[in-house]
Design an enzyme around this catalytic site. Sequence first.
Site, PDB file in Angstrom:
ATOM      1  N   LEU A 113       0.818  -1.164  -0.031  1.00  0.00           N
ATOM      2  CA  LEU A 113       0.018  -0.070   0.053  1.00  0.00           C
ATOM      3  C   LEU A 113       0.945   1.322  -0.022  1.00  0.00           C
ATOM      4  O   LEU A 113       1.771   1.350   0.881  1.00  0.00           O
ATOM      5  CB  LEU A 113      -0.794   0.167   1.352  1.00  0.00           C
ATOM      6  CG  LEU A 113      -1.696   1.247   1.620  1.00  0.00           C
ATOM      7  CD1 LEU A 113      -2.726   1.600   0.310  1.00  0.00           C
ATOM      8  CD2 LEU A 113      -2.680   1.193   2.817  1.00  0.00           C
ATOM      9  N   ILE A 143       4.609  -1.057   2.998  1.00  0.00           N
ATOM     10  CA  ILE A 143       4.101   0.439   2.681  1.00  0.00           C
ATOM     11  C   ILE A 143       5.205   0.784   1.893  1.00  0.00           C
ATOM     12  O   ILE A 143       6.410   0.731   1.833  1.00  0.00           O
ATOM     13  CB  ILE A 143       4.256   1.183   3.854  1.00  0.00           C
ATOM     14  CG1 ILE A 143       3.502   0.558   5.404  1.00  0.00           C
ATOM     15  CG2 ILE A 143       3.862   2.654   3.857  1.00  0.00           C
ATOM     16  CD1 ILE A 143       2.169   0.570   4.794  1.00  0.00           C
ATOM     17  N   LYS A 144       4.647   1.238   0.475  1.00  0.00           N
ATOM     18  CA  LYS A 144       5.405   1.744  -0.388  1.00  0.00           C
ATOM     19  C   LYS A 144       5.825   3.305  -0.364  1.00  0.00           C
ATOM     20  O   LYS A 144       5.085   4.093   0.154  1.00  0.00           O
ATOM     21  CB  LYS A 144       4.773   1.570  -1.639  1.00  0.00           C
ATOM     22  CG  LYS A 144       4.365   0.137  -2.136  1.00  0.00           C
ATOM     23  CD  LYS A 144       3.570   0.096  -3.497  1.00  0.00           C
ATOM     24  CE  LYS A 144       4.251   0.442  -4.875  1.00  0.00           C
ATOM     25  NZ  LYS A 144       3.554   0.216  -5.812  1.00  0.00           N
ATOM     26  N   VAL A 145       7.431   3.351  -0.395  1.00  0.00           N
ATOM     27  CA  VAL A 145       7.864   4.559  -0.150  1.00  0.00           C
ATOM     28  C   VAL A 145       8.620   4.908  -1.399  1.00  0.00           C
ATOM     29  O   VAL A 145       9.444   4.209  -1.590  1.00  0.00           O
ATOM     30  CB  VAL A 145       8.789   4.775   1.076  1.00  0.00           C
ATOM     31  CG1 VAL A 145       9.506   5.938   1.285  1.00  0.00           C
ATOM     32  CG2 VAL A 145       7.815   4.264   2.594  1.00  0.00           C
TER      33      VAL A 145
END
Length: 903
Positions: free
Chosen positions: A118, A149-151
Amino acid sequence: MRGIMSATGTTTKTKMKQLLDLVQSVWLDYLRRGMTRSGELQGLIDQGLRGMTSNPTIFEHAIGGSNDYDDALAEIATESRSDAEVFEIIAVEDVREAADLFRPVYDATGSADGYVSLEVSPTLARDTAGTIAEARRLWGAVDRPNVMIKVPGTKEGWPAVERLLAEGININITLLFSLEHYAKVAEAHLQALETRLKAGRPIDRIASVASFFVSRVDTEVDKRLQQIGPKAANLSGKAAVANAHLAYTRFIETSRTPRWKALAKRGARPQRLLWASTGTKNPAYSDVIYVDTLIGPNTINTMPPATLTQFEDHGVVRRTLPEFGLEARKALDAVSAAGIDLADVSRVLEEDGIKKFAQSFEALLGVIAKKRKTLASPAGPRPSAQLRTFDARVAQRLDSFDAHHVTKRIWSKDPTVWVDDPNTPEIRDRLGWLRVGEAMVRDVEGLTAFAEEVRTNFNRVVLCGMGGSSLAPEVFWRTFRHKKNYPSLFVLDSTDPRTVAQVEQTGDLARTLFLIASKSGTTLESDCFFRYFWEKTGRQGKQFVVITDPGTPLVHLANKNRFLKGFANPPDIGGRYSALSYFGLVPAALIGMDVGKLLHRAHRMEEACGQFVPGFQNPAAWLGAIMGEAALAGRDKLTFVLSKSMASFGLWVEQLIAESTGKNGKGMLPVAGEPLGAPEVYSDDRVFVYLALASEVDRTVEGQLDDLARAGHPIVRLVLEDIYDLGQEFFRWEFATAVAGAVLGIHPFDQPNVAESKANTKAVLEKGIKLAPAASSSEARSFLDRIKPGEYLAITAYLPPTPEHDRRLEQIRAKLRDRLKVATTLGYGPRYLHSTGQLHKGGRPIGHFLQITSTSDEDLPIPGEKFTFGKLEAAQAEGDLQALRKRGRPAIRVEGLDLLEAI
């Protein structure tokens, strides 16, 4: 993508499972609610899928292009939450559901796989503190151990990655294009693990992947190589794979350092490389090039649905990632030596990626805002149908689609959806329309730049084409007109000399650009138009543009005469399916339309009709099932009721349906432009489709449709938010027509009877034109009296398509419909020969054909031909009349309109 049966009857492994044997996992770059709840995702997991990613673009298409989320949005439509908050609620729920399905994979692999990603808001790509805060919040909101978590892997993202991993949050670093940036995030991973160890925290469950983008690198590098010249262009398609190979060798080198080995002994998991952007953008390359060439241990390939299907069909499973990147280094050195600054390529791709994701996020919020407003209203514009007697049949058909994987097989270009013989011509090589929008998106900038160039020199564009080459442009012109300071558009698809002369009489030829459009490059009418205006412009190549398939005679003509520009259309698209290709988009761009916006709407519908969408949730499969089942039930007159702005859509959809389904004694008759009447003027052979803009929904029309529904007639309602939703309708109806063809058991991509009238025209011209006698008043009355309920009357007018003729013909048509109580169609000749002509000859033998001709003193010569435009028009009328009568179709010719107006 079920297991493959071998000759011994055993089931072989899917290629996803074969990749697992090589320690490579497949993740899916796609997420939508219907997929998780229908059992589709579980089926893919059973076949070897090991993870899933999402991004704002995926969510925007899923929410905007389907009704999967309508119930959830309706519940919170009136709440005082922001659109961003509403999206987060939806996204978190989707990710939780997917993560729960993947949880057994996560547990079975000891947390090595089974992750769902996400993304933090793309607007935070340059905000370290904001990224950290949002990642923490999303991690807590989802509350699943197998979530990442996409960064973004930007300079500002590197410290965020290190901080978040050190806190125990799984991170997917996205938007990596360069080896230098990959090295930074790899270092951040190591630092985070060491920080945790120093703090006495465990590191055995911390997961991270580095999403290294592939195909976009080739797209940018190839563009620059083309600008340098032919010699440099020979290096095209080399950079992306070489770049990825070098990243992998760096990964191998890191895994062999004492530093990593010390961490691995404490249970640390490697930060695997995840190959992202693996869908092929260039049609000249293999559609699985970024899968076949990137197979190796401890990696992930995240594929869009189409690429996954293609790889399962014809991908090759063998290790292709090298331990030593010597050949890759040579390839990148050659690219650099040619003048390509790879550091600048990476910088541009990163900025472009951030920009596009941010735009998608804004578009997503806009979609949510619109849907909230719509769903909060008492009667929102949602697709609906009152099907009456065959409602159950449609439901059964949709269940059958799922049981036999029909939509999946369409996406995989399986000819047996329509015919028994998989080698049947004009199927596998006519399905390029499925993804042409994605290819055209890459040329939006080029089309826009060309339009800017044209508008400085021309104030009018004349498109010379027929059928699939002219009908979509006609719809664009009538719907959008032209943007201020952009050229007007005149679609010339009539051989009537008065219409041809009108081009000269209504504009300055010196400021007119001529588009010569023909898929085959041999269309007689287009050739005659070219010959005439080539001489009239003084043979000025700079005033001509060609749109055709590669290698046609028109390509040679354009090169020989130094045309201003040529557009080679993808050859695997039939004319009537070409609205979203160059045939539609070039004229659209020239009149100032936002072709990027149009394609975006089309892509949204494409996603809504994707291969992983169950039949009952697929808007085009639903519509195609209705069309097919209605025809099987005897309701084969598909009658369009169109709001004012959408009125011209009937011209295009008429050809699509008639030419695709009207063959082998079967088919559906599209009825467009017929005025809406009272229930008593209709037989029980109709299905009504109401297509309207939300701002143009007419209560009077709605009341009339309700009356028809009460009388037992099926009604389908489709309401569009704005006129750019035409993009989605082009795709919806193309897919629906293909589906309807499967229901009817016909081949929807050929046109076996179209050539007959062409051959007759040629024969008439060669032998000399002798028109069949015109019918008298009594003969016309007798002809009309023989038409029975359930049949139809086709009015074919070889007249100039003028507003006056439109008015008079529409009055005649309405009068005959009410008198005979049969469906009526109206088409100008020779346009209809390239539109409904196939159905007239190849469909059910229930048509009656009223041909109208008009003798004119005005005629025009065609340079290089022995015949004039007037003689060509007369030969086309006579040739078609002969073809109809030869097939036993009742057909008469009348001269002019006075006789019919007096009947």
